[in-house]
Design an enzyme around this catalytic site. Sequence first.
Site, PDB file in Angstrom:
ATOM      1  N   ASP A 187       8.792  -4.065  -7.044  1.00 32.81           N
ATOM      2  CA  ASP A 187       8.079  -4.387  -5.816  1.00 32.81           C
ATOM      3  C   ASP A 187       7.220  -5.633  -5.972  1.00 32.81           C
ATOM      4  O   ASP A 187       6.000  -5.516  -6.020  1.00 32.81           O
ATOM      5  CB  ASP A 187       7.212  -3.190  -5.398  1.00 32.81           C
ATOM      6  CG  ASP A 187       6.683  -3.325  -3.978  1.00 32.81           C
ATOM      7  OD1 ASP A 187       7.204  -4.172  -3.240  1.00 32.81           O
ATOM      8  OD2 ASP A 187       5.752  -2.592  -3.629  1.00 32.81           O
ATOM      9  N   GLU A 201       0.531  -9.889  -2.348  1.00 35.36           N
ATOM     10  CA  GLU A 201       0.112  -8.499  -2.533  1.00 35.36           C
ATOM     11  C   GLU A 201      -0.262  -8.196  -3.983  1.00 35.36           C
ATOM     12  O   GLU A 201      -1.321  -7.656  -4.261  1.00 35.36           O
ATOM     13  CB  GLU A 201       1.233  -7.562  -2.067  1.00 35.36           C
ATOM     14  CG  GLU A 201       0.921  -6.092  -2.312  1.00 35.36           C
ATOM     15  CD  GLU A 201       2.023  -5.176  -1.796  1.00 35.36           C
ATOM     16  OE1 GLU A 201       2.994  -5.681  -1.206  1.00 35.36           O
ATOM     17  OE2 GLU A 201       1.888  -3.952  -1.979  1.00 35.36           O
ATOM     18  N   GLU A 225       9.742   5.223   2.082  1.00 35.21           N
ATOM     19  CA  GLU A 225       8.294   5.348   2.210  1.00 35.21           C
ATOM     20  C   GLU A 225       7.893   5.988   3.536  1.00 35.21           C
ATOM     21  O   GLU A 225       6.930   5.577   4.173  1.00 35.21           O
ATOM     22  CB  GLU A 225       7.626   3.972   2.051  1.00 35.21           C
ATOM     23  CG  GLU A 225       7.876   3.362   0.680  1.00 35.21           C
ATOM     24  CD  GLU A 225       7.087   2.065   0.435  1.00 35.21           C
ATOM     25  OE1 GLU A 225       6.685   1.859  -0.711  1.00 35.21           O
ATOM     26  OE2 GLU A 225       6.896   1.295   1.380  1.00 35.21           O
TER      27      GLU A 225
END
Lengths: 702, 702
Positions: free
Chosen positions: B372, B400, B293
Site C-alpha cells: 500500500d 499518505e 476494505e
Amino acid sequence: MNSPTSSTDTTPAHPAWLPSSAFAAVGRRRVAVRGDGALVGTIAAEVAGATAAHGGSFTRLDPGSGVGDADLVLTLTEDDDAPGPDDGGSACDAEDESFRLLRDDGAVVVQSASDRGLLYGFFHVVRLGEAAFTGPDAVETHAPATPLRMLDHWDNVAVHDVMGQVERGYSGGSIFYADGEVRADLSRVEEYARLLASTGINRVAINNVNVHAREARLLTDGLPDVARIAAAFRPWGIRVHLAVSFAAPMTLGGLPTADPLDAGVARWWRDAADRVWARIPDFGGFVVKADSEGQPGPFAYGRDHADGANLLAAAVEPHDGLIHWRAFVYDHRQDWRDRSTDRARAAHDNFAPLDGRFADNVIVQVKHGPMDFQVREPISPVLAALPRTRVALELQVTQEYTGQQKHAVYLGRAWSEILRFDFLAGAATPPVPEPGTTTSSDIPPGPTTVAGLVANSGGLVAVSNAGDDEFWTGHPFAQANLYAYGRLCWDPAADPVGLLGEWIAMTFPGAAPGVAGAIHEILDDSWETYELYTAPLGVGFMVRPGHHYGPDVDGYEYTPWGTYHFADRDGIGVDRTVATGTGFAGLYPSPWREIYESAETCPDELLLFFHHVPYTHVLHSGKTVIQHIYDTHFEGVERVERFVATWSEARSSLPADAARLAARVTDRLTEQLRSATDWRDQLNTYFLRKSGVPDTHGRTIH
Amino acid sequence: MNSPTSSTDTTPAHPAWLPSSAFAAVGRRRVAVRGDGALVGTIAAEVAGATAAHGGSFTRLDPGSGVGDADLVLTLTEDDDAPGPDDGGSACDAEDESFRLLRDDGAVVVQSASDRGLLYGFFHVVRLGEAAFTGPDAVETHAPATPLRMLDHWDNVAVHDVMGQVERGYSGGSIFYADGEVRADLSRVEEYARLLASTGINRVAINNVNVHAREARLLTDGLPDVARIAAAFRPWGIRVHLAVSFAAPMTLGGLPTADPLDAGVARWWRDAADRVWARIPDFGGFVVKADSEGQPGPFAYGRDHADGANLLAAAVEPHDGLIHWRAFVYDHRQDWRDRSTDRARAAHDNFAPLDGRFADNVIVQVKHGPMDFQVREPISPVLAALPRTRVALELQVTQEYTGQQKHAVYLGRAWSEILRFDFLAGAATPPVPEPGTTTSSDIPPGPTTVAGLVANSGGLVAVSNAGDDEFWTGHPFAQANLYAYGRLCWDPAADPVGLLGEWIAMTFPGAAPGVAGAIHEILDDSWETYELYTAPLGVGFMVRPGHHYGPDVDGYEYTPWGTYHFADRDGIGVDRTVATGTGFAGLYPSPWREIYESAETCPDELLLFFHHVPYTHVLHSGKTVIQHIYDTHFEGVERVERFVATWSEARSSLPADAARLAARVTDRLTEQLRSATDWRDQLNTYFLRKSGVPDTHGRTIH
C-alpha cells in the site's frame, strides 16, 4: 415527578436493581408513612406503588398521629426540626442522613430526623426484603461513613469529535443530553436519580470535566436547563454540581483575563455563583479540572492550584457551595527518552506543597492511583500527603481501562481494597486476595486507611458508567459496579461480595437459585481475571492509544503520556525506587516506602510498577516474571471460557422477561472471550519474541 | 472560463508552476494562433494574456490564412480532420494528442492535428522558455506514451467522520466540495485544470473510491453539479470520471439486489450511464473499489470481479466509457497469528485467474506495490500477470505514507524507478541509485517494463495531492510531485531530476540561481532520505495506525491488516520465499523470482520484504542489518538537519512575494526534523531494546 416514568424509547429501560418484584416484601404489608417534607412524599409514592402492586396497604399519617397496627412504619422523628411542609425545595439542607431501624416481633419502624435519612431507611428495608420482617428483634442505627457521596458524569452536551457524547462512555448516549441540547424529556434522569438514591448517592456532577464551548454555557444561558435537571434529582435527595472551565470569565464573560487574583475575575465568579444559586437553591458546587491535559487553569497567570481553587471557593462560599478541584495534573507532553520524569509523581509534586492553603470548601479530588484508573496501581500517596486539606477519593465506575463494559469486571472488590489500604499500618492491611478467594470483613477501616482519611474530609467521587442504554450500563453486569459504588460510599467496610449479592438478589428476584450462583461465579473474581489477561504485575496500560480498548503493548511506549513499561530483551518495569529510580516510592509514609523500595518486599502485583527486573526474577509466588506472564495470560482466558460456559448454563434458568438481558450478557461474554484471547496472544507473543524464553509448559505462543 | 481566475479566499492561490513570469519568453514574442476548436480558444486566451503581460503581440488567424512574420505559430494542421467550429463540446474526441515542433532560426511552429495536441505543444514551448527560440533548428514530434493519464481524487462531499473532507488529504479542504455540497464557485477547479493540462493530465475522477451515501448521489441528483465540474475541466482537455458504489442499484435505485448477473441491475446501470452521458457527452467513466476494505462488490452474490466489472462495462460501452476497477483487494481481517496468509499475494490471487475475462473497456487499476504505497516496495507482480487484460499503474501523489506533505519528499525518482522496472530483463533494470546520485536516462522503457506494459493498455492513474490550500499541496515542494506525475505520464522515460528542474524553473523564475540549487539539494535525494529514517529495508509500515503519520514500530504488528515485520530478539522480516515462506516471490517471472527468492541476491532495500533474517545478517553494503538500521536512522536525521540549513540560507535569496511560501517551507522543515528525530529515536531504541546489539559508533540510543 416522584414516581419513576419509563423512557420514551420503544424499549423501556431495564429497572436495574429496582424492579417491582424487589418491593414485594414491603408491598405485601401494611405500611404507614408519617411526616412532612418533600422526600417523605417520594417515600409515600414508592410505598403506594409497592402496596398497590403486591396487595398490601398504605397509610399516610399526619405528624403526631398514632401508627396503628402497621407492619412497617416510616416516620420522621418528631422531636427534631424536620423540614416543614412549605420547605419542599430544600430537603437536602438537613445534614443528618442517619436512620434507626427498630424491629419488634416482625413489626418494623424506621425513624429518621431527616426526610433523606428516612428515604435511605426505606431503601434499606427494601434491600432486606423478607428478612426485614423475619429477622431477630433489633434496634440499629445506620449512618453513612461520609456526607459526600458523589458521582461525576463525563457527559458532553454537544457530541465531541473524539470523545463522543459521553467521554469514556460505554453505555450509549447521555441521559441528560441529546442533539446538542439538554433533553426535553428527563424521565430517564428521574429513574436514574431513584436508582442512585437507593444506594445512598447524594451528589451528581452532570457534565464532563473537559468543558468544551457548548458545555461551558450551562453556567450561564443553560441555567434553566440545569434547573430542570436539578428538579429531577431533588425528590431523591440528590444535589447537582456543574463542571466549569477556569477560563469561563474570558470565554463566557468577555473579560481579558481569568487570573485568579484579578478583582474583576473574582467578581465575575461571584456573580455567576449568585445567579446559579438564585435559580437552584440546593445547588452543590463546581467541579474543575485545571491545567491538565490542555484544560485552562491558574498556571497561565503564574498562580498555583490553591490560588485557582480559592478563587472559586470564595464565589460559592456564601451559598455553602463546594469546589471539587481535581488533582489529576501531570505533564502530558513528557519525553519518553527522559526516564527521570515520572507521571506517577506529578499529583504529589503539584499538590503536596500546597497543603494548608486551600479554603475550607475546597475538596481536592484525587484518583485512587498515581496513574489513571488502571486495573492495578498502588494507592496514590497524595491521599495521605494533604493532612490540612479536604481530600476526596476518586474512583472510576465507568470501565475505561477495565473492559469498557464489554468485559464482565466487578470492581467492588478493587474499591474495597483501596478503601481499606492503611497508610501507616502496612502490616495490618488485608492482604491482596488470592485469585479464587474473596475479601470479607466487617472491621471498619481505621482512621489512617483511605476510607478513614476521606470520610470526614472530601468523601468519595466516582465517574459514572450510566447512559441511555437499555440496561443503563452496556453490560448488564456493570450495573453491579454502579450499585456497589453507592453502597461503599455509605459503608466502606461493607463486604464487596456481599454487596454483589445484594445487587443480584434485587435485580433477579425471580430467578432460580443457580442464577445467583452463576453470577457470583463469574463476577466474584472477575477483577483478578481481567488483571490476569491484561498488563502484568502492576505495570499498567499496554492498551490501544486513544480509545484504550484491547492490547497494544507498545501503544504508549514512545508517546508523551508518561505511561511506559521499558521492556527490553532482558527485563521489564519502571524503576520508581529512591535508590536508583524516580523516587516515587519515597513519597509514601513508612512502612510502605520501605516495602515498595525493595524488590524483595514489594508485593508481586505491584512489582513492575516499582521495579525494573529481569524476566528471570523470581516472584514471591515462586515463578519467574516471564513464566508468570505466560501462566496468567493462559489462565485468564481459561477463566473467561468458564464464564461463557457458566452463563450458557445459567441463562436457561432465567424467566422469559429476562431474555434480552440474557442475550446481551451472552454477546458481551463472547466479545470478552475474543478480546481476552487477543490479549493473551499479543502479550505472550510480544514477550516471547522479546525475551526468547520458552513457556515451560510448551503451550502455543505465536 | 478559459482564463484562470483567482480564488475567492482572501489569500489568492499560489500560481504553482504557472506564474505569469513563466510565460515571459512566449509573452515577449509575436505569436499567432490558427485553427478552430474549443481548446484553440483556450490557447488563444493564454497567449493573449501572456503577450499583454510581457509586451509581445497576439494574432488569431483564420484557418487557411498565412502566418505572417510571427515568432511563434500555434496551428492546427489543416490537412487533417481537426474538430470543426461547431464541435466545441467534444474536443476530447480526437485521440491524437501529439504535436510537432519546428524551429527554424528562432521562428517556432507548433502543429497538431487536434486542439488538445496543440494545447500540449503550447505548454511545451512555455516550459522551454527562451530555449524554445534559441535552441538549434529542429523538427521534433512529441506524443504521449499513453492516452490514459489520470488523477483520482479521494475527496468526500460530506466531511467523513474519520477521513475528513479529503481522505488522505494533506492540503486543506476539497477544491470541489465544501459544506456537504459541490462548491458554487469552481474557480479553483478551473485553475487546477489549467495546471494539470500543462503537465499533460487528461482525466480526473472527482470523488473518493470509498463512496459514502452523500457521494453516491453524484451519480443521480448530483449530476447537474458534476456537469458544472466537467465544464470547468473541459476547456483544458480533461474528462471527468466518477467513483461509484457497486451497491448503487440498491442504495440509489431501490432494487432488492446489486447482483451483476441480474437483468434489472444491468438495466439500472445502463439507464444511469445513459443519464450521465446525456448530461455530459465527454464523460470519462466510472471508478470502482469493490469488495475491499468494506466496500460492496460482486462477492456478496457469489460473483467475481470480472462479473462485476463487466456489468458496468456493458453499461458505459455505448458511450465509449471506461471502467477503472481497482485491484486493491485483500483480506483486511487477517489473523496476525497465521503467517501463511499474505496480503502481498492478495491482488494477484484475486485477479490473475480472471485474466482474459474482462471486457475491453475495463481497466484493472493496480497499485505499484503489492502492499500500500510504502516508500519502498517491490513492483506488484500483478502488473505482469494479466496479459489479456487492460492494466493501469496506480501511484499515490498524496503522501499518505511518505510524510503527508509535512516532509519534503520528491517522489519523481521513485515513480521513474517503478516505470522502468523490467519484468523480464532483471539484469538490465537500472540499478537503484545510491543515495547521493540521481537517475538519468533517456532510453525509453522497454515493452516488458512497467511503463511499456501499461502504455497501450490502461495507462497511469494516481491519487492527487491537491486541495484548497494556498499552495495547493500543503508543502509547497509537494507541487513538484503533482507536476512530475503528469509529466511522467506523458513521458515515462523523462529524467525525474530533470522534471524537478522544470518545476523549479517555472515556479521560481525570478529567484537567484542558488535557490534552484538549494531546492535540488533538498529534493533530489529526499525519497531516500525519507526511507533512511523510516521503516528499514523494505519491511514497510511501522506507522501510527489510522492516520499513518509518525513512527509506531508495532502499531500494525498485531492487527488484522496484514502488515507485519515479525521482529523478535533475533531477527526481523517477512519470509515471502517459495521455499519456506508465503510463496509471494514465486509470483514473479524469471529472473526476479530467483533474485527475490534468495537472501543472497535479493536487493538490500527489499531484503526484509522477502526474508526474515538475523540482525547479524550482512548486507551487500557490508553492514549488518542492525548496524544498517542505526546508521540509516542517524544519517536520515543528519540529512534533514542539512535541509533546514540549506533552506535557511536559500530563502534569503527569494523575492519578497515568496515570503509566505518561504515561511511555509521553513515550518514544514521544522516539523520534518522533529518527526525524523522521533523516527530515529523510536526505531533505534526499539531495535536496541530488542536485539541488545550496541551501535558500533556508540551514539546515543535511548
